[in-house]
Design an enzyme around this catalytic site. Sequence first.
Site: not given
Length: 330
Positions: A71, A115, A143, A164, A223-225, A229
């Site tokens: 990917k 996924r 997401q 949010d 969220g942390a990618d 983060k």
Amino acid sequence: METLLLNPAAVEESAQLPAVVDAVEAAFAAYARGDAQMPAKSYIDLPQYDGDFRSMPAYLEADDWDGAGIKWVNSHPSNPEDHGLPTVMGTMIYSDPETAVPLAVIDGTTLTRKRTGAAAAVATDHLAVADATSLGLVGAGVQAHAQLDAIATVRDIETVVVADKDPDAVAAFRADAGDEFEVREGSIADAVGCDVVSTTTPVRDPIVPREAVGDHTHINAMGADAEGKHELDDEILLDAKLVIDDHAQCTHSGEINVPYAAGTLGDEDIHAELGEVVIGEASGRTDEDGITVFDSTGLAIQDVASAHVVYEYAREHGVGESMELVGTDL
């Protein structure tokens, strides 16, 4: 041999969630057993464009199939406002490992969304209380929808609490999911008091306080990618049974990366990788457990597993367009 071209609509139709969740669980198992190859995710950082590219190759062998793929995906947070484009876009090439024929070129954006939700569902199935009926969502973006859809395949979710800072995003979420679930807006504290929680924000300073988390809550930290983060208070991570998807990725760019780099949290605080839980080498939730946390960075094996489901469904049901991508005549 022809290659299937699968656009977002084709992936949406072909990514049947129960099958995707099962395949992603099988991928975690294969990784834990040593039946997968997954070179480290590589990054091309582009600070001048407020973004980056990531390449994610993998091969895995499940019980009754194997597959390979790569990917190519980005993260450009300014895209929506500056260019009217998604923050994340991806392209997946799914290949036959025996012949190297590219079986499908797949919209990786939709695949990633599916996924990622499926990974949270696998973790929830192993780490959340069995009778969980409430889901808290910190972040109401794309997401968040995927988290609800996937987690609802493994737990009987009835109530959803959405937090949010954008009230329009919450309203849109309620309009989308309100017919099937009892959806209400709440604070972050309200959301993280639920049985299951998924956090899907891009923040760099923790927004989930320790005192607000329920005594037996399971948190999917999604969220942390990227390095720096961090969504959860360090005390949550230190108090929880902490399960990660991959040690190298999580310590570099997952929820634990900041406290790990600071020495606040160490390997002794990590219970296991999720694959070890799936195959029974490490425990999932037990009666003695309080808070559980799954730190998800997103693994290439998840993409290959989901691409397998999408390709097989599309081939069997005539979804997508066939094309001669490469010359196969000798």
